[in-house]
Design an enzyme around this catalytic site. Sequence first.
Site, short mmCIF file in Angstrom:
data_model
loop_
_atom_site.label_atom_id
_atom_site.label_comp_id
_atom_site.label_asym_id
_atom_site.label_seq_id
_atom_site.Cartn_x
_atom_site.Cartn_y
_atom_site.Cartn_z
N GLY A 129 46.77 32.44 47.37
CA GLY A 129 45.74 33.46 47.13
C GLY A 129 45.23 33.50 45.70
N THR B 188 44.41 39.97 53.10
CA THR B 188 43.29 39.17 52.58
C THR B 188 42.94 39.49 51.13
OG1 THR B 188 41.93 40.76 53.76
CG2 THR B 188 42.16 38.60 54.77
N GLY B 189 43.64 40.45 50.51
CA GLY B 189 43.50 40.65 49.08
C GLY B 189 42.22 41.33 48.64
N SER B 190 41.74 40.91 47.48
CA SER B 190 40.58 41.59 46.89
C SER B 190 39.67 40.57 46.21
CB SER B 190 41.05 42.62 45.87
OG SER B 190 41.80 41.98 44.85
N VAL C 139 28.35 50.40 30.41
CA VAL C 139 27.48 49.22 30.47
C VAL C 139 26.45 49.41 31.59
CG1 VAL C 139 27.40 46.75 30.97
CG2 VAL C 139 29.15 47.67 29.43
N ASP D 197 46.25 44.31 48.43
CA ASP D 197 45.02 44.82 47.82
C ASP D 197 44.03 45.41 48.83
OD1 ASP D 197 46.07 43.92 45.46
OD2 ASP D 197 44.40 42.61 44.92
N MET E 166 46.56 47.58 42.83
CA MET E 166 46.29 46.19 43.22
C MET E 166 47.18 45.28 42.39
SD MET E 166 42.19 46.08 43.69
CE MET E 166 41.44 46.48 45.26
N ALA F 137 50.33 42.20 42.56
CA ALA F 137 50.95 41.18 43.40
C ALA F 137 52.32 41.65 43.90
CB ALA F 137 51.09 39.88 42.62
N HIS G 291 74.46 43.33 21.89
CA HIS G 291 73.89 43.37 20.54
C HIS G 291 73.89 41.97 19.94
CE1 HIS G 291 72.95 44.81 16.54
NE2 HIS G 291 73.94 44.05 16.07
P1 NAI Z 1 40.80 47.75 35.93
O1 NAI Z 1 40.50 48.75 36.98
O2 NAI Z 1 42.16 47.60 35.39
O3 NAI Z 1 39.84 48.03 34.68
C1 NAI Z 1 38.44 48.09 34.80
C2 NAI Z 1 37.88 48.87 33.64
O4 NAI Z 1 36.47 48.75 33.63
C3 NAI Z 1 38.19 50.35 33.72
O5 NAI Z 1 38.84 50.76 32.53
C4 NAI Z 1 36.82 51.00 33.88
O6 NAI Z 1 36.72 52.26 33.23
C5 NAI Z 1 35.90 49.97 33.23
N1 NAI Z 1 34.51 50.06 33.68
C6 NAI Z 1 34.02 50.18 34.94
N2 NAI Z 1 32.69 50.23 34.94
C7 NAI Z 1 32.28 50.14 33.66
C8 NAI Z 1 31.00 50.13 33.00
N3 NAI Z 1 29.85 50.22 33.68
N4 NAI Z 1 30.97 50.02 31.65
C9 NAI Z 1 32.12 49.91 30.94
N5 NAI Z 1 33.34 49.91 31.51
C10 NAI Z 1 33.43 50.02 32.84
O7 NAI Z 1 40.23 46.37 36.52
P2 NAI Z 1 40.46 44.86 36.10
O8 NAI Z 1 40.94 44.75 34.70
O9 NAI Z 1 39.19 44.18 36.47
O10 NAI Z 1 41.61 44.41 37.04
C11 NAI Z 1 41.43 44.43 38.46
C12 NAI Z 1 42.74 44.65 39.17
O11 NAI Z 1 43.58 43.54 38.99
C13 NAI Z 1 43.47 45.86 38.66
O12 NAI Z 1 43.92 46.61 39.75
C14 NAI Z 1 44.64 45.29 37.90
O13 NAI Z 1 45.78 46.12 38.00
C15 NAI Z 1 44.86 43.95 38.58
N6 NAI Z 1 45.41 43.02 37.61
C16 NAI Z 1 46.70 43.17 37.20
C17 NAI Z 1 47.23 42.35 36.24
C18 NAI Z 1 48.62 42.57 35.79
O14 NAI Z 1 49.34 43.30 36.46
N7 NAI Z 1 49.05 42.02 34.68
C19 NAI Z 1 46.46 41.26 35.65
C20 NAI Z 1 45.10 41.23 36.11
C21 NAI Z 1 44.63 42.07 37.07
#
Ligand code: NAI
Length: 468
Positions: free
Chosen positions: A39, A143-145, A239, A315, A321, A323, A447
Amino acid sequence: MAYDLIVIGSGPGGYVCAIKAAQLGLKVGVVEKRATYGGTCLNIGCIPSKALLHASEMFHQAGHGLDALGVEVAAPKLNLGKMMAHKDATVKANVEGVSFLFKKNKIDGIQGTGKVLGQGKVSVTNDKGEEQILETKNIVIATGSDVAGIPGVQVDIDEKVIISSTGGIALEKVPANMIVVGGGVIGLELGSVWARLGAKVTVVEYLDAILGGMDGEVSKQFQRMLAKQGMEFKLGAKVTGVVKDGKGAKVTFEPVKGGDAVTLDADVVLIATGRKPYTEGLGLAEAGVVMDPRGRVEIDNHFQTSVTGIYAIGDVVRGPMLAHKAEDEGVAVAEILAGQAGHVNYDVIPGVVYTQPEVASVGKTEEELKAAGIAYKVGKFPFTANGRARAMQATDGFVKILADKETDRVLGGHIVGFGAGEMIHEIAVLMEFGGSSEDLGRTCHAHPTMSEAVKEAALSTFFKPIHM
Ligand code: NAI
């Protein structure tokens, strides 16, 4: 041949569910439309991004961190092609690992696009357009996201100039100037990769904090650390437009609290504004599967959809969301199908941001406890007071533990620091067993380790730390 279980999707939710079900004696098939298993996570998400995060961190260290340790090296030279080859090799090893596990567990991999035809029937259409119908007792939708894009804004993602995370792990050269739309996990992780490799990165975020939903103190301090590394932040900025312009692109945002719109130029714009459940073409509505108002598959407490024998995990359903959340749901649903009591504890799901330093969290944030009216106490310990951290020049960050004021039961743990993503698990295990901060503080920690800061934070939660 009829299956006991057909899983649609082979990401961490689907493939783990399939393996667990096979281990429990079920006859399992997995439908996957991609050429390889794993995936988004294994192919274009978690795994490749971690390969690049590690490699770019090594590059950055070689240029910035070694001198102070008495290791003098010439300025490092970036070979981006080789770095990408390391990423590709990492992905290959992982997706082949899933293939191996499928064979080992006698799971049938069925290449093609799956569609639910109702209870007990799945159609699979392969690349050549040939369709086959599979009979099965149960179906798990995993099927995820997919990339959500910016709500209300038309953005043409070409994965070269305007990119999603998919393009963000595959750029052919380091952009001089990158704008990241969204200060969430993807934006900060991939923003870090390209910043370390030399890009000037500006993060434009709608909220007035990065990593919305994380503990406020963690988010503030972490932002300061990233700013020190050269990342720029425009917070409270919505944005409203991303358009290609010559070889680059223009990003327009409006201050959320009012004021004039601002337009910035960038060589590359990373859209990291969240993901949406992927249910397109699955035939769910026709099969009678009910969706929730946010476009996710609705499930009951046993992961079953509105149609008997059709389940959903990961997802595509409610919850974070992540893994590992999908994996745990996959295991739980497999156990339920095998007649056992599958269960996921949603109160103890760790979250990790794999930047440098890492950010890790489990359980409640201070803001959540306040909102719920729960009386709590806080214990904190900085890595500046930890011997091992000093020895490794990894003193950025701290550990924060939140415990119930009356019972001392740990309700949340938050770590910013080198290796936070590994250290968080001792707090997770403690919470899983309903442990107290005193339990954690009285547990002998080797330690010198970074983990001693976790123990010290626990000591400060119920009494006082030793080394502060
Ligand atoms: P996210 O939901 O973490 O962050 C998206 C950000 O975009 C939010 O802070 C939101 O306020 C901002 N945003 C939305 N519309 C906007 C606009 N028009 N202008 C400016 N800012 C805006 O989503 P992200 O980073 O895309 O990740 C997607 C998913 O993937 C999340 O659920 C995340 O938890 C997961 N993921 C997890 C990882 C990890 O656990 N290390 C790594 C990568 C993704």
